[in-house]
Each structure stands twice: as C-alpha cells, then as structure tokens.
Design a protein around this motif. Structure first.
Motif, short mmCIF file in Angstrom:
data_model
loop_
_atom_site.label_atom_id
_atom_site.label_comp_id
_atom_site.label_asym_id
_atom_site.label_seq_id
_atom_site.Cartn_x
_atom_site.Cartn_y
_atom_site.Cartn_z
N SER A 189 0.83 -1.21 0.00
CA SER A 189 0.00 0.00 0.00
C SER A 189 0.86 1.25 0.00
O SER A 189 0.51 2.25 -0.64
CB SER A 189 -0.93 0.00 1.22
N ARG A 229 0.80 4.11 -2.86
CA ARG A 229 0.47 5.47 -2.45
C ARG A 229 1.57 6.46 -2.84
O ARG A 229 1.29 7.55 -3.35
CB ARG A 229 0.24 5.51 -0.94
N LYS A 244 0.91 9.38 -5.65
CA LYS A 244 1.03 10.77 -5.23
C LYS A 244 2.04 11.52 -6.09
O LYS A 244 1.85 12.67 -6.46
CB LYS A 244 1.43 10.85 -3.76
#
Length: 234
Positions: free
Chosen positions: A207, A211, A215
């Motif tokens: 994760s 992420r 981003k």
C-alpha cells in the motif's frame, strides 16, 4: 480541448491548443514513438516525466525522447495553453548526421534533465523560435518549412543549454523514492515486477508503494509498468 492549430507533415506533428476549462481526467500518463518538445504557455501545472516532477512557468520547455512516459497535473480552474512538436529523429539526422542536436534527448538518464526554463538559455531567441512556430501560414508547404526551420533553431538553443549545464548536473529530484522505483522498474522491465517484489526491494508495504507512486505521478505503478512494456515491445 480547443486546438488553435494542428499541423502534420512527414515525420513531424505540431499542435497549439488552449483549454479554457481543462478537465484533469482528460490528461493521463502516456508515451510516444516520436521525440517531443513541449512548451507550456499558460495555466497552473506541473509536469511529471518518469516519476520526476517539474513545476511549470510560461515558456518552460520539456523534452521527451521516445518511450519516455509523461503526464501533466494541472489546476482545472486555470486556462491551460501549450504547444508541442513531435518528430522522428531521422528527420533531424538528415541535416545533422552527427546528431549533436539530439544529445539533450539521448545523452541523459530517463526522467532527468527534461526541463528548460528561461534561466537555462543565454538569451530570448528560444522564445522567438517558439513564437514563430506558433504563427500560421495559409500555404501548407510554407507552414512545414517554417516549423522545421525554427525547430532546428530551437533544438540548437536547447543543445547549447544542455552542453552548458555544469557536469550535466541533475536537478534536485523532488520525488526521491518514486524516482528510485521508476529506475528499478526500467532496469528490470521484463523481470518479476509484482507489487510484492517491489515492496520487498524497497522495504515498504504494498500500500505504501502504491500510495507513494500515485502521489508522485498521478498514475498507478502497474499502469506505468504495462505502458513501458508495451513501448519496449513496439
């Protein structure tokens, strides 16, 4: 998307467009089978190339070689205007057999040294080249000659700016770990690139990897891997 003009000739495509109300969903990570000079003219945006994020100001130039992935991330409340030229390297090597004008595209690592703003150039001539390319002529043949001649001049300006960079110093990479992940993927493009293997390599959870990459780039890591594999296969 509101095209001001879109011109194509053998080995070269040039477009000038303005979106008064750009929609972020209309812009996604992609790559080309041609080289690209992108010129940001107005708006509020940053440009991501291979995981490295570049802030944009009017008349900022980005260069991308073939298969170099890129994506713009913009403020949809601001009108967005840009100009781009895509060309095959053979078009340039016909008049530059040593391909010195293509060194800024080829003599660097992917996702590095893509950005050229006003501080990179010795004068304003690069702007004159861009403004000339933005002009339109009724004759298709004359338009092709105008674009190609000023493309060569603009490439000479970029080449000079590239060679004057001290030791070809890289910019401060803003997306550190995301760029490291991109480099790892490109070095191991046809090896095991499962999310589990990448997370193990960087001592991060799955994760966290997703992420961080999302981003930094606005795209998923798996989409990036699939696109790079497709471009390599082509």
């Amino acid at each position: 998307m509101g095209f001001r003009y879109d011109f194509a000739s053998t080995g070269m495509v040039c477009s000038h467009s303005l979106d008064d109300q750009p929609k972020a969903d209309d812009f996604f990570m992609h790559a080309h089978e041609m080289m690209e000079i992108f010129c940001f003219l107005s708006g509020s945006a940053k440009y991501n190339v291979e995981g490295n994020s570049y802030p944009l100001e009017p008349y900022t130039i980005l260069i991308m070689r073939m298969s170099e992935t890129h994506m713009i991330q913009l403020d949809p409340t601001q009108p967005y205007e840009r100009m781009s030229i895509h060309f095959v390297p053979q078009l340039i090597s016909k008049v530059d057999q040593q391909e010195t004008l293509l060194r800024p595209f080829n003599a660097r690592a992917i996702g590095r040294l893509n950005k050229y703003d006003e501080t990179c150039f010795s004068g304003k001539h690069y702007r004159s080249c861009i403004n000339a390319i933005l002009s339109q002529i009724d004759s298709e043949k004359a338009q092709s000659v105008l674009i190609f001649s000023h493309l060569l001049s603009l490439l000479a300006e970029i080449s000079d700016a590239f060679e004057r960079r001290p030791d070809k110093a890289d910019e401060n990479l803003q997306n550190g770990i995301a760029v490291e992940i991109v480099d790892y993927v490109n070095r191991n493009l046809f090896s095991d690139l499962s999310l589990q293997s990448i997370s193990h390599r960087f001592y991060l959870s799955c994760s966290q990897v997703n992420r961080i990459y999302k981003k930094a780039t606005g795209s998923s890591l798996w989409d990036y891997i699939v696109l790079k594999r497709l471009m390599s296969a082509r």
